[in-house]
Design an enzyme around this catalytic site. Structure first.
Site, PDB file in Angstrom:
ATOM      1  N   TYR A 107       0.841  -1.202   0.000  1.00 62.08           N
ATOM      2  CA  TYR A 107       0.000   0.000   0.000  1.00 62.08           C
ATOM      3  C   TYR A 107       0.875   1.252   0.000  1.00 62.08           C
ATOM      4  O   TYR A 107       0.591   2.228  -0.713  1.00 62.08           O
ATOM      5  CB  TYR A 107      -0.904  -0.014   1.228  1.00 62.08           C
ATOM      6  CG  TYR A 107      -1.649   1.284   1.449  1.00 62.08           C
ATOM      7  CD1 TYR A 107      -2.808   1.571   0.736  1.00 62.08           C
ATOM      8  CD2 TYR A 107      -1.190   2.226   2.368  1.00 62.08           C
ATOM      9  CE1 TYR A 107      -3.488   2.759   0.927  1.00 62.08           C
ATOM     10  CE2 TYR A 107      -1.862   3.425   2.560  1.00 62.08           C
ATOM     11  CZ  TYR A 107      -3.011   3.683   1.846  1.00 62.08           C
ATOM     12  OH  TYR A 107      -3.668   4.874   2.036  1.00 62.08           O
ATOM     13  N   GLN A 156      -4.961  16.811   7.753  1.00 64.38           N
ATOM     14  CA  GLN A 156      -5.303  16.713   6.334  1.00 64.38           C
ATOM     15  C   GLN A 156      -6.752  16.253   6.186  1.00 64.38           C
ATOM     16  O   GLN A 156      -7.173  15.277   6.805  1.00 64.38           O
ATOM     17  CB  GLN A 156      -4.374  15.724   5.628  1.00 64.38           C
ATOM     18  CG  GLN A 156      -4.704  15.462   4.177  1.00 64.38           C
ATOM     19  CD  GLN A 156      -5.504  14.179   3.989  1.00 64.38           C
ATOM     20  OE1 GLN A 156      -5.528  13.316   4.859  1.00 64.38           O
ATOM     21  NE2 GLN A 156      -6.172  14.052   2.866  1.00 64.38           N
ATOM     22  N   TYR A 202     -10.049  15.152   3.724  1.00 63.66           N
ATOM     23  CA  TYR A 202     -10.769  14.791   2.515  1.00 63.66           C
ATOM     24  C   TYR A 202     -12.210  15.250   2.700  1.00 63.66           C
ATOM     25  O   TYR A 202     -12.857  14.899   3.695  1.00 63.66           O
ATOM     26  CB  TYR A 202     -10.769  13.284   2.281  1.00 63.66           C
ATOM     27  CG  TYR A 202      -9.442  12.697   1.871  1.00 63.66           C
ATOM     28  CD1 TYR A 202      -8.692  13.243   0.843  1.00 63.66           C
ATOM     29  CD2 TYR A 202      -8.957  11.552   2.502  1.00 63.66           C
ATOM     30  CE1 TYR A 202      -7.484  12.688   0.461  1.00 63.66           C
ATOM     31  CE2 TYR A 202      -7.745  10.983   2.124  1.00 63.66           C
ATOM     32  CZ  TYR A 202      -7.020  11.554   1.103  1.00 63.66           C
ATOM     33  OH  TYR A 202      -5.832  11.003   0.729  1.00 63.66           O
ATOM     34  N   THR A 212      -6.944  18.248   0.826  1.00 67.86           N
ATOM     35  CA  THR A 212      -6.482  17.487  -0.347  1.00 67.86           C
ATOM     36  C   THR A 212      -7.591  17.469  -1.384  1.00 67.86           C
ATOM     37  O   THR A 212      -8.703  17.020  -1.106  1.00 67.86           O
ATOM     38  CB  THR A 212      -6.089  16.057   0.050  1.00 67.86           C
ATOM     39  OG1 THR A 212      -4.986  16.118   0.958  1.00 67.86           O
ATOM     40  CG2 THR A 212      -5.661  15.252  -1.167  1.00 67.86           C
ATOM     41  N   ARG A 266      -5.092   1.176  -7.664  1.00 67.07           N
ATOM     42  CA  ARG A 266      -3.744   0.672  -7.418  1.00 67.07           C
ATOM     43  C   ARG A 266      -3.802  -0.853  -7.453  1.00 67.07           C
ATOM     44  O   ARG A 266      -4.353  -1.499  -6.555  1.00 67.07           O
ATOM     45  CB  ARG A 266      -3.225   1.202  -6.072  1.00 67.07           C
ATOM     46  CG  ARG A 266      -3.042   2.700  -6.091  1.00 67.07           C
ATOM     47  CD  ARG A 266      -2.454   3.256  -4.828  1.00 67.07           C
ATOM     48  NE  ARG A 266      -3.404   3.328  -3.734  1.00 67.07           N
ATOM     49  CZ  ARG A 266      -4.254   4.327  -3.533  1.00 67.07           C
ATOM     50  NH1 ARG A 266      -4.286   5.341  -4.381  1.00 67.07           N
ATOM     51  NH2 ARG A 266      -5.063   4.328  -2.498  1.00 67.07           N
ATOM     52  N   LYS A 279      -3.749  21.054  -1.097  1.00 62.79           N
ATOM     53  CA  LYS A 279      -2.798  20.050  -1.585  1.00 62.79           C
ATOM     54  C   LYS A 279      -3.363  19.314  -2.794  1.00 62.79           C
ATOM     55  O   LYS A 279      -4.517  18.876  -2.784  1.00 62.79           O
ATOM     56  CB  LYS A 279      -2.494  19.036  -0.477  1.00 62.79           C
ATOM     57  CG  LYS A 279      -1.521  17.924  -0.867  1.00 62.79           C
ATOM     58  CD  LYS A 279      -1.248  17.016   0.320  1.00 62.79           C
ATOM     59  CE  LYS A 279      -0.256  15.916  -0.022  1.00 62.79           C
ATOM     60  NZ  LYS A 279      -0.855  14.884  -0.904  1.00 62.79           N
ATOM     61  N   HIS A 330      -0.108  13.434  -5.769  1.00 68.50           N
ATOM     62  CA  HIS A 330      -0.509  12.390  -4.816  1.00 68.50           C
ATOM     63  C   HIS A 330       0.467  11.216  -4.826  1.00 68.50           C
ATOM     64  O   HIS A 330       0.080  10.058  -4.676  1.00 68.50           O
ATOM     65  CB  HIS A 330      -1.931  11.895  -5.130  1.00 68.50           C
ATOM     66  CG  HIS A 330      -2.729  11.537  -3.915  1.00 68.50           C
ATOM     67  ND1 HIS A 330      -3.693  12.357  -3.387  1.00 68.50           N
ATOM     68  CD2 HIS A 330      -2.717  10.437  -3.117  1.00 68.50           C
ATOM     69  CE1 HIS A 330      -4.238  11.783  -2.326  1.00 68.50           C
ATOM     70  NE2 HIS A 330      -3.656  10.618  -2.135  1.00 68.50           N
ATOM     71  N   ARG A 378      -0.145   8.146  -6.984  1.00 68.09           N
ATOM     72  CA  ARG A 378      -1.141   7.180  -6.542  1.00 68.09           C
ATOM     73  C   ARG A 378      -2.535   7.467  -7.093  1.00 68.09           C
ATOM     74  O   ARG A 378      -3.462   6.713  -6.825  1.00 68.09           O
ATOM     75  CB  ARG A 378      -1.191   7.171  -5.009  1.00 68.09           C
ATOM     76  CG  ARG A 378       0.107   6.700  -4.379  1.00 68.09           C
ATOM     77  CD  ARG A 378       0.141   6.967  -2.888  1.00 68.09           C
ATOM     78  NE  ARG A 378      -0.886   6.266  -2.147  1.00 68.09           N
ATOM     79  CZ  ARG A 378      -0.827   4.981  -1.792  1.00 68.09           C
ATOM     80  NH1 ARG A 378       0.219   4.249  -2.145  1.00 68.09           N
ATOM     81  NH2 ARG A 378      -1.794   4.429  -1.102  1.00 68.09           N
TER      82      ARG A 378
END
Length: 368
Positions: A14, A117, A119, A145, A154, A241, A265, A268
């Site tokens: 990860y 941070q 979201y 972000t 991923r 960000k 990021h 990612r």
């Protein structure tokens, strides 16, 4: 690498993985490594210092520890240990929305302030429920972000069967059984699932429901109007960000943000896009001194920090480099990673004839 040996494959994967074919992940490293530093001699560098200011606050190094999801599953209580190491080193630490430790966990375990941070997900009540404890915890900055409206795939996570908490499947169990130090740290930790999401999914046995809730909460309608909404709630310094375009950097300035982070990021999210370092100079030139520019993407060493500062960044966010240290040895590993970067930057400044971080500029690079 010690972290690769000590952390279960799913969680190390990860950390390591980029999206799709990982072109952007590789470009972050190759492009920054290709920038040549200018060598100067016969300059008195006996008074050199790596100290600077970040968002008006003194920092012993021009770096901050970046927000990392699942830090507490790289090592038990990982976010708390990393924050303590950052504070001891005199640099900012950023707690992520999808950290294992909650805002309250971290605030009660450390003495100084930290960044948080955020979201912004579909459930705006959830976003407000995170901003309010961040205010109560006296977080010194909110890092919004903005590049996760759609979740990049991923492949490594799918292949490795990543889940939170770890899925009790035969392959995972066998792999975890070979990591006794990791297992002990996680089993004795305060939490093993997302602390900031506690209470947003009903029921105690909610692992599957939690994962499904997160997967469906990334908001495709997120826009600049939502930044205005956040500014109406958050009273402190705001960092945006995920900026990778000059036009977006210009729009970010108009929000009243204290800083922007030039970032893809860590490779990612959108694969096949530009490396962060290749975009940095144009954004730095466009915003000038109107907003502080931070850099994120491929920083592994003190030399990389110097390259980014030379191209216009005030400071850098460091992610994978410190998480390798965390997985290798907890807080001592994080402290060691920070010290390696500090020493590399100090030595590189000396060899380049530079005494102060403020003196690093494009003249510090070899003209191409």
């Amino acid at each position: 690498m010690a972290a690769r040996r000590r952390v279960p494959k799913a969680f190390f994967g990860y950390l390591e993985a980029g999206s799709y074919t990982e072109q952007t992940l590789r470009a972050n490293r190759s492009d920054i490594a290709g920038i040549q530093l200018r060598r100067r001699v016969l300059v008195d560098v006996s008074r050199r210092s790596t100290s600077t200011t970040i968002l008006g606050e003194h920092a012993a190094l021009p770096i901050a520890l970046a927000p990392i999801g699942l830090g507490g599953l790289q090592w038990g209580n990982g976010e708390i240990l990393a924050c303590r190491a950052a504070q001891a080193a005199g640099i900012p630490y950023t707690l992520g929305t999808l950290a294992i430790a909650s805002i309250e966990d971290l605030a009660s375990a450390v003495d100084g302030s930290f960044w948080f941070q955020l979201y912004v997900m579909k459930d705006r009540g959830f976003a407000r429920s995170l901003i309010e404890p961040a205010i109560a915890a006296k977080c010194s900055a909110l890092v919004l972000t903005v590049d996760l409206q759609v979740l990049g795939q991923r492949h490594a996570d799918r292949k490795n069967g990543l889940s939170v908490p770890p899925a009790l499947k035969l392959g995972n169990l066998i792999n975890m059984a070979t990591k006794p130090r990791w297992a002990l740290s996680v089993l004795t930790a305060k939490r093993r699932t997302f602390g900031n999401l506690a209470g947003f999914v009903d029921g105690e046995a909610r692992v599957k429901a939690l994962a499904e809730w997160v997967a469906h909460q990334f908001d495709e309608t997120l826009s600049w109007k939502d930044v205005e909404w956040i500014r109406g709630i958050w009273p402190g310094k705001l960092i945006i960000k995920g900026i990778l375009d000059v036009a977006d950097a210009t729009l970010a300035m108009k929000t009243g943000a204290s800083a922007i982070v030039v970032s893809n990021h860590g490779g990612r999210q959108m694969d096949g896009t530009a490396s962060s370092i290749s975009i940095l100079p144009a954004i730095a030139d466009a915003v000038g001194a109107d907003v502080e520019v931070l850099f994120d993407g491929g920083v592994r060493s003190g030399q990389d920090v110097m390259r980014a500062i030379a191209l216009g960044a005030r400071s850098c966010l460091v992610g994978r480099a410190y998480i390798y240290g965390l997985g290798a040895g907890g807080d001592a590993g994080v402290a060691r990673a920070i010290e390696i970067i500090r020493k590399e930057l100090e030595v590189t400044m000396g060899l380049a004839g530079i005494n102060s971080v403020s003196d690093i500029n494009r003249q510090s690079l070899v003209a191409l």
